[in-house]
Design a protein around this motif. Structure first.
Motif, PDB file in Angstrom:
ATOM      1  N   LEU A 120       0.343  -4.216  -9.270  1.00  0.00           N
ATOM      2  CA  LEU A 120       0.427  -3.129  -8.591  1.00  0.00           C
ATOM      3  C   LEU A 120      -0.918  -2.124  -8.658  1.00  0.00           C
ATOM      4  N   ALA A 121      -1.444  -2.267  -9.924  1.00  0.00           N
ATOM      5  CA  ALA A 121      -2.777  -1.568  -9.767  1.00  0.00           C
ATOM      6  C   ALA A 121      -3.661  -2.021  -9.062  1.00  0.00           C
ATOM      7  N   ALA A 122      -3.807  -3.378  -9.060  1.00  0.00           N
ATOM      8  CA  ALA A 122      -5.069  -3.966  -8.159  1.00  0.00           C
ATOM      9  C   ALA A 122      -4.550  -3.418  -6.736  1.00  0.00           C
ATOM     10  N   LEU A 123      -3.293  -3.541  -6.164  1.00  0.00           N
ATOM     11  CA  LEU A 123      -3.114  -3.128  -4.797  1.00  0.00           C
ATOM     12  C   LEU A 123      -3.447  -1.555  -4.619  1.00  0.00           C
ATOM     13  N   ARG A 124      -3.202  -0.827  -5.786  1.00  0.00           N
ATOM     14  CA  ARG A 124      -3.653   0.669  -5.568  1.00  0.00           C
ATOM     15  C   ARG A 124      -5.016   0.848  -5.245  1.00  0.00           C
ATOM     16  N   GLU A 125      -5.779   0.020  -6.132  1.00  0.00           N
ATOM     17  CA  GLU A 125      -7.250  -0.030  -6.014  1.00  0.00           C
ATOM     18  C   GLU A 125      -7.803  -0.299  -4.801  1.00  0.00           C
ATOM     19  N   GLN A 126      -6.895  -1.316  -4.188  1.00  0.00           N
ATOM     20  CA  GLN A 126      -7.436  -1.630  -2.722  1.00  0.00           C
ATOM     21  C   GLN A 126      -6.963  -0.451  -1.669  1.00  0.00           C
ATOM     22  N   GLY A 127      -5.910   0.445  -2.034  1.00  0.00           N
ATOM     23  CA  GLY A 127      -5.658   1.398  -1.045  1.00  0.00           C
ATOM     24  C   GLY A 127      -4.149   1.497  -0.875  1.00  0.00           C
TER      25      GLY A 127
END
Length: 551
Positions: A120-127
């Motif tokens: 989820l942190a990686a997806l948030r980083e993508q936007g």
């Protein structure tokens, strides 16, 4: 090639903003014509990932500009991490990741939490934006929900039968910085309950059923006059966010014109850089007026649209409606109708708010508040106080509810006249208001009766300021009686139970001579006499435990 792709269709269901009455997004729902591909996807992360990609591509084929909600199982995210194919599909569809909300679907049991949070942190980083779906009906632990810190929490409509639970979830969402949505709303009664509980978004057959073609046409029932809205001192801008019409910063005037002429409901276009940060704001009327002049289209169509725009007006996602009005008030008057861009902590646009929505909502709030004020003291009535009591109960906060009145008030009216009595009531109301500090709320429930809701540590100064004052009406001295019940978390379930605990304390206070104050604790017998003389022959009641700070 898997056979499921030939039998799979997608439907679109609007996510409705209950404040604006508009569609804030479309959820894409898989509708297999044969087999149970969803059950297979639950067991097969690769299949679930391909379903999400197919959903985005299906939306691209329908040419909808609305933000999208795409379902993904929690287990898929834990197994596959950042979902690179989904990110690629969003880009290929001409979308920006922050236009897509991932509805994380249960089950969570046996899902590695560390891996899920990392994904989820990686997806948030993508936007991408994150929604926790199935909360209340699924197996999502509260601790994990807090760790996920979603942008949106979705509840099933069955929880509306437990309104305290929904109100408590709204409080948690406020703490997490999330919006609250209720799914499966089918009746106007359920819609009224959703509003009363404080949810900002809703989905269901009542508004619009899932359909093969995206729609922005929904039915939203008007607010019921019998259901008071959640009272908040500063409405969050999140409640008013509409989807934004976005184009790249280098878009031509012709591209903007094509978007505006094809979308009559769009009031303006935001030009954003590659990171999604607004760089120019193009107002619909001013732009089309410049393009409609003689040779306007020929002169400007291929030129950058940014030359027809203005610096964007922006507010953070955590701003209040009043802060938006402050932004609108600064600058040129001819821009008061411009949309205000709402940006996240990275400056990326997550939507827009319209001045008309804010003014209407804030005006309705003021009208409702004014209608509930007592005409004599201009203080709110019992509904405002009891509503706040219920909110503090839902938040798990200790509070003190007090009742105050004027002793032998009928004799005051009979002896010196109602005008002097009214003057005394106004003076008491003003004294209570002046003594109210912090989170203290004062209400006038009629006649000479007042309600005071306070934190326990604020009781002593308030009681002293009103009980020690020399009160009189028409030269006739009078005294006041005060009764207080302290309610720790879990001691009462709603305002009715708190009022029931207060009733015997009111009677005890009125039985004392002179200015009196009686204090008790919900769920415990007995009470403490803080002020006032006991009638002759009355034994001293035993003191009970009192919340620290109220002695």
């Amino acid at each position: 090639m898997h056979s499921w792709t030939d039998a799979l269709r997608f439907a679109f269901q609007p996510v409705v903003n209950l404040t604006t009455g508009g569609v804030s997004a479309l959820e894409i729902l898989a509708r297999p014509e044969t087999g149970d591909v969803l059950a297979e996807a639950r067991r097969d992360p690769e299949l679930d990932s391909r379903l999400a990609v197919s959903a985005v591509r299906a939306a691209a084929g329908k040419e909808t500009m609305l933000p999208l909600h795409v379902n993904v199982f929690a287990g898929t995210l834990a197994d596959l991490g950042g979902l690179t194919p989904l990110h690629d599909a969003v880009r290929e569809a001409g979308r920006l990741p922050w236009e897509v909300t991932l509805d994380v679907v249960p089950p969570y049991t046996h899902v590695p939490q560390a891996a899920l949070l990392e994904a989820l942190a990686a997806l948030r980083e993508q936007g991408f934006r994150i929604s926790a779906d199935g909360v209340g009906e699924g197996d999502l632990p509260l601790r994990l929900l807090a760790d996920i810190s979603p942008d949106l929490v979705k509840l099933d409509a069955s929880l509306l039968a437990r309104p305290a639970t929904v109100r408590a979830m709204r409080t948690l969402c406020d703490e997490l910085g999330a919006l609250l949505a209720v799914e499966g709303v089918e009746t106007e009664l359920q819609c009224a309950a959703v509003r009363s509980a404080g949810a900002q978004l809703a989905q269901g057959e009542l508004f619009a059923p899932p359909a093969r073609l995206p729609t922005a046409e929904v039915y939203v029932p008007p607010c019921s006059p019998g259901v008071p809205p959640a009272s908040r001192t500063g409405p969050s801008v999140r409640e008013f966010v509409r989807p934004a019409a976005l184009l790249p910063a280098g878009a031509s005037a012709g591209q903007v014109r094509a978007l505006l002429t094809g979308s009559p409901d769009v009031s303006g276009v935001l030009l954003v850089d590659r990171a999604g940060v607004p760089v120019r704001s193009v107002h619909r009327s001013r732009f089309l007026l410049s393009m409609s002049g003689r040779y306007g289209h020929a002169l400007y169509a291929d030129r950058p649209a940014a030359k027809h725009g203005d610096p964007p007006r922006t507010v953070g996602i955590d701003a209040t409606a009043w802060e938006v009005l402050d932004v609108v008030a600064v600058g040129d008057r001819d821009r008061t109708s411009d949309d205000v861009a709402v940006v996240d902590e990275h400056g990326r646009c997550v939507g827009v708010v319209r001045l008309a929505d804010l003014v209407r909502a804030l005006a309705e709030t003021r009208v409702e508040e004014a209608a509930g004020l007592n005409p004599l003291t201009r203080l709110p009535g019992s509904d405002a106080i009891t509503g706040e009591v219920d909110r503090r109960i839902a938040e798990g906060r200790t509070f003190a509810l007090s009742w105050l009145d004027i002793d032998h008030f009928k004799q005051v009216n009979d002896g010196v006249g109602f005008a002097a009595g009214d003057e005394l009531i106004r003076a008491v109301g003003q004294a209570l208001t002046a003594a109210a500090v912090g989170n203290t709320r004062v209400g006038h429930i009629g006649g000479d009766d007042f309600l005071v809701l306070a934190d326990p540590e604020g009781l002593n100064p308030l009681a002293a300021s009103v009980l020690e004052a020399p009160w009189s009406a028409g030269g006739r001295p009078v005294t006041l009686s005060l009764a207080t019940v302290v309610c720790p978390p879990g001691s009462v379930t709603d305002h009715r139970q708190a009022a029931a605990c207060l009733a015997p304390l009111k009677k005890a206070a009125k039985a004392l001579r002179g200015a009196s104050w009686v204090l008790g604790r919900a769920g415990l017998p007995g009470h403490e006499v803080r002020r006032g003389a006991l009638p002759v022959g009355t034994p001293e009641p035993g003191a009970v435990g009192v919340e620290p700070g109220v002695r």
